[in-house]
Design a protein around this motif. Structure first.
Motif, short mmCIF file in Angstrom:
data_model
loop_
_atom_site.label_atom_id
_atom_site.label_comp_id
_atom_site.label_asym_id
_atom_site.label_seq_id
_atom_site.Cartn_x
_atom_site.Cartn_y
_atom_site.Cartn_z
N VAL A 37 0.87 -1.20 0.13
CA VAL A 37 -0.06 0.10 -0.01
C VAL A 37 0.79 1.41 -0.07
CG1 VAL A 37 -1.80 1.30 1.22
CG2 VAL A 37 -1.92 -1.03 1.06
N LEU A 38 0.82 2.03 -1.11
CA LEU A 38 1.60 3.21 -1.11
C LEU A 38 0.77 4.47 -0.88
CD1 LEU A 38 3.60 2.59 -4.41
CD2 LEU A 38 4.34 2.16 -2.01
N GLY A 39 1.06 5.24 -0.28
CA GLY A 39 0.34 6.29 0.40
C GLY A 39 0.38 7.61 -0.55
N ALA A 40 -0.55 8.62 -0.28
CA ALA A 40 -0.69 9.77 -1.26
C ALA A 40 0.57 10.51 -1.53
CB ALA A 40 -1.61 10.48 -0.66
N SER A 41 0.98 10.66 -2.69
CA SER A 41 2.04 11.42 -2.85
C SER A 41 3.58 11.09 -2.67
CB SER A 41 1.88 12.92 -2.42
OG SER A 41 0.65 13.52 -2.82
N CYS A 42 3.55 9.70 -2.48
CA CYS A 42 4.78 9.31 -2.14
C CYS A 42 5.43 8.97 -3.72
CB CYS A 42 4.73 7.82 -1.51
SG CYS A 42 3.92 6.49 -2.48
N ASN A 43 6.99 8.80 -3.48
CA ASN A 43 7.64 8.86 -4.46
C ASN A 43 8.49 7.33 -4.35
OD1 ASN A 43 9.05 9.16 -7.08
ND2 ASN A 43 10.29 10.69 -6.24
N MET A 44 8.40 6.22 -5.15
CA MET A 44 9.17 5.12 -4.84
C MET A 44 10.19 4.62 -6.02
SD MET A 44 8.53 4.50 -1.45
CE MET A 44 8.95 3.06 -1.37
N HIS A 45 11.00 3.89 -5.85
CA HIS A 45 11.81 3.30 -6.81
C HIS A 45 11.60 1.94 -6.64
CE1 HIS A 45 13.52 7.28 -8.48
NE2 HIS A 45 13.17 7.37 -7.29
N GLY A 46 12.21 1.21 -7.80
CA GLY A 46 12.56 -0.25 -7.95
C GLY A 46 11.21 -1.22 -8.56
N THR A 47 11.82 -2.50 -8.52
CA THR A 47 10.95 -3.44 -9.06
C THR A 47 10.05 -4.21 -7.84
OG1 THR A 47 12.26 -4.17 -10.95
CG2 THR A 47 10.82 -5.58 -9.98
N PHE A 48 8.98 -4.25 -7.88
CA PHE A 48 8.41 -4.57 -6.71
C PHE A 48 7.67 -6.03 -7.12
CE2 PHE A 48 8.65 -0.31 -5.18
CZ PHE A 48 8.48 -0.44 -3.74
N LEU A 49 8.13 -7.03 -6.41
CA LEU A 49 7.52 -8.48 -6.73
C LEU A 49 6.65 -8.69 -5.33
CD1 LEU A 49 11.12 -9.90 -7.35
CD2 LEU A 49 9.09 -9.97 -9.11
N ILE A 50 5.45 -8.79 -5.80
CA ILE A 50 4.33 -8.85 -4.67
C ILE A 50 3.44 -10.13 -4.95
CG2 ILE A 50 2.51 -7.28 -3.83
CD1 ILE A 50 4.94 -5.95 -3.87
N ALA A 51 3.37 -10.56 -3.56
CA ALA A 51 2.69 -11.81 -3.60
C ALA A 51 1.14 -11.63 -3.67
CB ALA A 51 2.96 -12.65 -2.10
N GLU A 52 0.65 -10.64 -3.29
CA GLU A 52 -0.85 -10.51 -3.31
C GLU A 52 -1.24 -9.26 -4.21
OE1 GLU A 52 -2.31 -10.30 0.82
OE2 GLU A 52 -1.27 -12.17 1.29
N TYR A 53 -1.84 -8.11 -3.59
CA TYR A 53 -2.15 -6.99 -4.12
C TYR A 53 -1.31 -5.83 -4.08
CZ TYR A 53 -4.57 -5.88 -0.02
OH TYR A 53 -5.03 -5.47 1.24
N VAL A 54 -1.86 -4.77 -4.75
CA VAL A 54 -0.84 -3.39 -4.58
C VAL A 54 -2.13 -2.24 -4.69
CG1 VAL A 54 0.66 -1.71 -5.87
CG2 VAL A 54 0.97 -4.33 -5.74
N THR A 55 -1.97 -1.43 -4.02
CA THR A 55 -3.06 -0.11 -3.83
C THR A 55 -2.01 1.08 -3.92
OG1 THR A 55 -4.67 -1.37 -2.97
CG2 THR A 55 -4.92 1.00 -2.89
N PHE A 56 -2.33 1.99 -4.90
CA PHE A 56 -1.40 3.28 -4.80
C PHE A 56 -2.47 4.36 -4.39
CE2 PHE A 56 1.22 0.89 -7.35
CZ PHE A 56 2.34 1.53 -7.51
N GLY A 57 -1.93 5.13 -3.55
CA GLY A 57 -2.60 6.52 -3.27
C GLY A 57 -2.65 7.55 -4.00
N ALA A 58 -3.39 8.61 -3.80
CA ALA A 58 -3.61 9.93 -4.81
C ALA A 58 -2.29 10.43 -5.06
CB ALA A 58 -4.51 10.57 -4.34
N ALA A 59 -1.78 10.66 -6.38
CA ALA A 59 -0.59 11.32 -6.55
C ALA A 59 0.62 10.68 -6.28
CB ALA A 59 -0.59 12.65 -6.24
N SER A 60 0.60 9.05 -5.74
CA SER A 60 1.89 8.61 -5.77
C SER A 60 2.46 8.14 -6.73
CB SER A 60 1.57 7.26 -4.71
OG SER A 60 0.60 6.41 -5.59
N SER A 61 3.80 7.86 -6.75
CA SER A 61 4.44 7.59 -8.27
C SER A 61 5.72 6.55 -7.70
CB SER A 61 5.18 8.73 -8.63
OG SER A 61 6.34 9.14 -7.84
N LEU A 62 5.98 5.59 -8.91
CA LEU A 62 6.83 4.51 -8.83
C LEU A 62 7.64 4.90 -10.02
CD1 LEU A 62 8.06 1.90 -7.60
CD2 LEU A 62 6.28 0.75 -9.00
#
Length: 265
Positions: A231-256
């Motif tokens: 779960v990525l919060g609003a307006s966050c700025n992350m990097h990398g390859t994410f290998l996820i077992a379950e699901y992904v949710t992005f907050g408003a204006a977040s970026s990867l």
């Protein structure tokens, strides 16, 4: 199950930037988010090689389950799902019906349930490669000493500087403030998270070089393997390859800047 609204900008290879206007799922991990300033000294060899992604590398987003987009998005890179994709309408099928295009995607959209061969076979192979990459990343031995590379900061890693290596958390990881990744352009980081991962609003990953002429880290050499959900919060700025077992949710204006590869059906 993957839920998002996205904005991706071109990175190296198939790497992309992703933003969302989809509201974030709340998480109890945030109450443990603390701000720290800590530098980890390099006391062992770095992870020698990146994690091979095989056919999954061509995708910015790849999921075994459905992908739900909250328009409007702008994505650079390919998007693929074995189950279904919605929120990118209108879709236009190419003449061979092997893929779709969308005004929200600067790339191809592959929907295994609706496209003709060879797309279903290609997606199945890419998903197998994703599973192999997940197993590879999750099974790599952590760097030494354990006091620095296992359960660092009890999972609340905001403010920490990470040198190249393999890091392991036996529970969750929460990013409450900037995380610093320090090294050269050829160095590799693998972050293994047994539980879920979350970020606070405006959290970020910041790359730092060593002023030794080896350049700065790249999103292609940073890998997060998460045993539950992200779960990525609003307006966050992350990097990398994410290998996820379950699901992904992005907050408003977040970026990867990177990739999302989600295994769950």
């Amino acid at each position: 199950r993957v839920a998002w609204g996205l904005v991706l900008l071109a990175m190296s290879k198939a790497t992309s930037r992703l933003s969302s206007r989809h509201s974030s799922r709340p998480t109890t991990a945030r109450r443990r988010g603390l701000a720290w300033s800590l530098v980890l000294l390099a006391l062992s060899s770095a992870a020698a090689t990146g994690v091979p992604l095989g056919g999954a590398e061509q995708f910015s987003i790849l999921a075994r389950g459905a992908i739900h987009n909250a328009p409007t998005s702008s994505i650079t890179g390919n998007v693929g799902s074995a189950s279904g994709i919605d929120g990118f309408q209108p879709l236009t099928a190419d003449a061979s019906n092997e893929f779709f295009t969308s005004s929200q995607i600067d790339g191809k959209l592959y929907r295994g349930t609706d496209n003709a061969e060879p797309t279903p076979t290609m997606l199945a192979s890419a998903l197998d490669d994703m599973d192999t990459a997940y197993t590879d990343a999750a099974s790599r031995a952590h760097s030494l000493p354990s006091s620095q590379y296992v359960d660092n900061m009890a999972g609340s890693i905001g403010g920490v500087t990470f040198v190249p290596g393999v890091y392991k958390w036996n529970t969750f990881v929460h990013v409450a403030s900037p995380v610093y990744v320090k090294g050269g352009k050829d160095d590799v980081w693998v972050f293994q998270v047994a539980g879920y991962m979350s970020t606070a609003a405006a959290a970020s990953v910041v790359f730092q070089g060593n002023d030794d002429g080896r350049g700065t880290p790249t999103s292609d050499n940073l890998f997060w393997v998460v045993g539950e959900y992200l779960v990525l919060g609003a307006s966050c700025n992350m990097h990398g390859t994410f290998l996820i077992a379950e699901y992904v949710t992005f907050g408003a204006a977040s970026s990867l800047a990177g990739r999302i590869l989600a295994r769950a059906a």
